[in-house]
Design a protein around this motif. Structure first.
Motif, PDB file in Angstrom:
ATOM      1  N   GLY A   1      52.695  40.812  30.466  1.00 52.45           N
ATOM      2  CA  GLY A   1      51.451  40.811  29.704  1.00 52.45           C
ATOM      3  C   GLY A   1      50.415  41.752  30.275  1.00 52.45           C
ATOM      4  N   ARG A   2      49.446  42.100  29.415  1.00 52.08           N
ATOM      5  CA  ARG A   2      48.281  42.883  29.827  1.00 52.08           C
ATOM      6  C   ARG A   2      47.058  41.977  29.767  1.00 52.08           C
ATOM      7  NH1 ARG A   2      48.321  48.305  30.134  1.00 52.08           N
ATOM      8  NH2 ARG A   2      50.310  49.346  29.713  1.00 52.08           N
ATOM      9  N   PHE A   3      46.173  42.148  30.747  1.00 51.49           N
ATOM     10  CA  PHE A   3      45.058  41.216  30.853  1.00 51.49           C
ATOM     11  C   PHE A   3      43.769  41.936  31.235  1.00 51.49           C
ATOM     12  CE2 PHE A   3      49.062  39.209  31.871  1.00 51.49           C
ATOM     13  CZ  PHE A   3      49.044  38.067  31.101  1.00 51.49           C
ATOM     14  N   ARG A   4      42.670  41.231  31.019  1.00 52.62           N
ATOM     15  CA  ARG A   4      41.351  41.729  31.401  1.00 52.62           C
ATOM     16  C   ARG A   4      40.721  40.684  32.318  1.00 52.62           C
ATOM     17  NH1 ARG A   4      38.904  42.543  26.411  1.00 52.62           N
ATOM     18  NH2 ARG A   4      39.840  44.612  26.366  1.00 52.62           N
ATOM     19  N   THR A   5      40.010  41.135  33.338  1.00 55.54           N
ATOM     20  CA  THR A   5      39.316  40.224  34.243  1.00 55.54           C
ATOM     21  C   THR A   5      37.850  40.634  34.362  1.00 55.54           C
ATOM     22  OG1 THR A   5      39.642  41.480  36.296  1.00 55.54           O
ATOM     23  CG2 THR A   5      41.469  40.059  35.587  1.00 55.54           C
TER      24      THR A   5
ATOM     25  N   LEU B   1      44.775  33.555  38.035  1.00 53.04           N
ATOM     26  CA  LEU B   1      44.109  34.799  38.410  1.00 53.04           C
ATOM     27  C   LEU B   1      42.878  35.094  37.559  1.00 53.04           C
ATOM     28  CD1 LEU B   1      47.264  37.034  38.988  1.00 53.04           C
ATOM     29  CD2 LEU B   1      45.866  35.861  40.697  1.00 53.04           C
ATOM     30  N   LYS B   2      42.491  34.123  36.716  1.00 52.85           N
ATOM     31  CA  LYS B   2      41.306  34.258  35.853  1.00 52.85           C
ATOM     32  C   LYS B   2      41.409  35.532  34.997  1.00 52.85           C
ATOM     33  CE  LYS B   2      38.327  31.921  39.236  1.00 52.85           C
ATOM     34  NZ  LYS B   2      39.409  31.730  40.258  1.00 52.85           N
ATOM     35  N   ALA B   3      42.582  35.703  34.401  1.00 55.39           N
ATOM     36  CA  ALA B   3      42.858  36.889  33.592  1.00 55.39           C
ATOM     37  C   ALA B   3      43.090  36.483  32.142  1.00 55.39           C
ATOM     38  CB  ALA B   3      44.084  37.620  34.135  1.00 55.39           C
ATOM     39  N   LEU B   4      42.426  37.176  31.225  1.00 53.48           N
ATOM     40  CA  LEU B   4      42.539  36.883  29.798  1.00 53.48           C
ATOM     41  C   LEU B   4      43.418  37.919  29.118  1.00 53.48           C
ATOM     42  CD1 LEU B   4      38.810  36.009  28.989  1.00 53.48           C
ATOM     43  CD2 LEU B   4      40.707  34.410  29.383  1.00 53.48           C
TER      44      LEU B   4
ATOM     45  N   VAL C   1      48.104  44.578  34.644  1.00 53.49           N
ATOM     46  CA  VAL C   1      49.421  44.434  34.032  1.00 53.49           C
ATOM     47  C   VAL C   1      50.337  43.636  34.956  1.00 53.49           C
ATOM     48  CG1 VAL C   1      51.362  45.653  32.978  1.00 53.49           C
ATOM     49  CG2 VAL C   1      49.088  46.711  32.984  1.00 53.49           C
ATOM     50  N   ILE C   2      51.016  42.644  34.374  1.00 57.20           N
ATOM     51  CA  ILE C   2      51.997  41.854  35.116  1.00 57.20           C
ATOM     52  C   ILE C   2      53.386  42.177  34.573  1.00 57.20           C
ATOM     53  CG2 ILE C   2      52.794  39.544  35.721  1.00 57.20           C
ATOM     54  CD1 ILE C   2      49.962  38.524  35.323  1.00 57.20           C
TER      55      ILE C   2
END
Length: 220
Positions: free
Chosen positions: A99-103, A160-163, A171-172
């Motif tokens: 997934g891709r995320f924003r923090t 990780l508090k990632a949305l 990126v994970i």
């Protein structure tokens, strides 16, 4: 591609290998000596079945990438196999992204310091992409922060508090192959994987850094 020229892509030979087969290719390139070990060992390190390993080795031998001698199998065409793996990696990489995320972290450095603190040694993970490249070269990071996890779970982003965000810069990757976590520096993936990730971005600076990493750390 490797020497600055446009590669001739043999799509017919690349077709049908699939993600498990490309894990075998990666493991062979990362650990060429593993070819002399039993099939079950290669299967364990690549995180695939013994059948996948046997079929892939047979295919690679027929195509002249590996050979069999009295002492066992050995790699005959490492540069050709690298080009073959890169072709597959560009195609299959999106399927490996968890997934891709924003923090809310103000910059990549702050994000990565927090992740190091949050995750520690709780499970197997390592930096990839530009995050690993900065640690290896000290001069390039890029806009994304990337981690590889052997078996990411759905609660990892929450921890990780990632949305989730389609354009997220964190990126994970799901990366089960054990050889991928054998980096040059602690908490970095194997330089072969860093090289491939940077080459796949299409960014000129990333590709320059990829070639730097190849020259420094890859004996292919």
């Amino acid at each position: 591609l490797i020497e600055g020229q446009t590669p001739v892509h043999d799509l017919a030979s690349a077709r049908g290998i699939g993600i498990p087969g490309y894990r075998v290719l990666f493991t062979i390139l990362a650990k060429p000596d593993i070819l002399s070990l039993p099939v079950r060992t290669l299967a364990e390190v690549a995180a695939v079945s013994k059948t996948t390993v046997a079929e892939t080795l047979t295919r690679l031998e027929k195509e002249g990438f590996i050979g069999t001698e009295l002492s066992g199998r050995r790699l005959l065409n490492s540069r050709g196999l690298l080009d073959r793996w890169l072709l597959g990696y560009e195609t299959l990489r999106p399927k490996q992204i968890f997934g891709r995320f924003r923090t809310l972290d103000p910059n990549p450095e702050a994000l990565e310091q927090r992740i190091e603190s949050e995750l520690g040694d709780s499970f197997e993970w390592a930096w990839g992409g530009g995050s690993a490249a900065m640690r290896l070269t000290k001069h390039y990071h890029g806009q994304e922060s990337t981690i590889h996890v052997s078996d990411p779970t759905n609660d990892l982003p929450r921890k990780l508090k990632a949305l989730p965000a389609k354009d997220g810069s964190f990126v994970i990757h799901k990366t089960p192959a054990k050889a991928a976590f054998e980096g040059i520096l602690p908490r970095t993936v194997h330089p072969l994987l860093v090289f491939a990730e940077l080459m796949a971005t299409g960014d000129s600076r990333a590709r320059e850094t990829a070639m730097d990493i190849k020259e420094r750390y890859l004996k292919l």
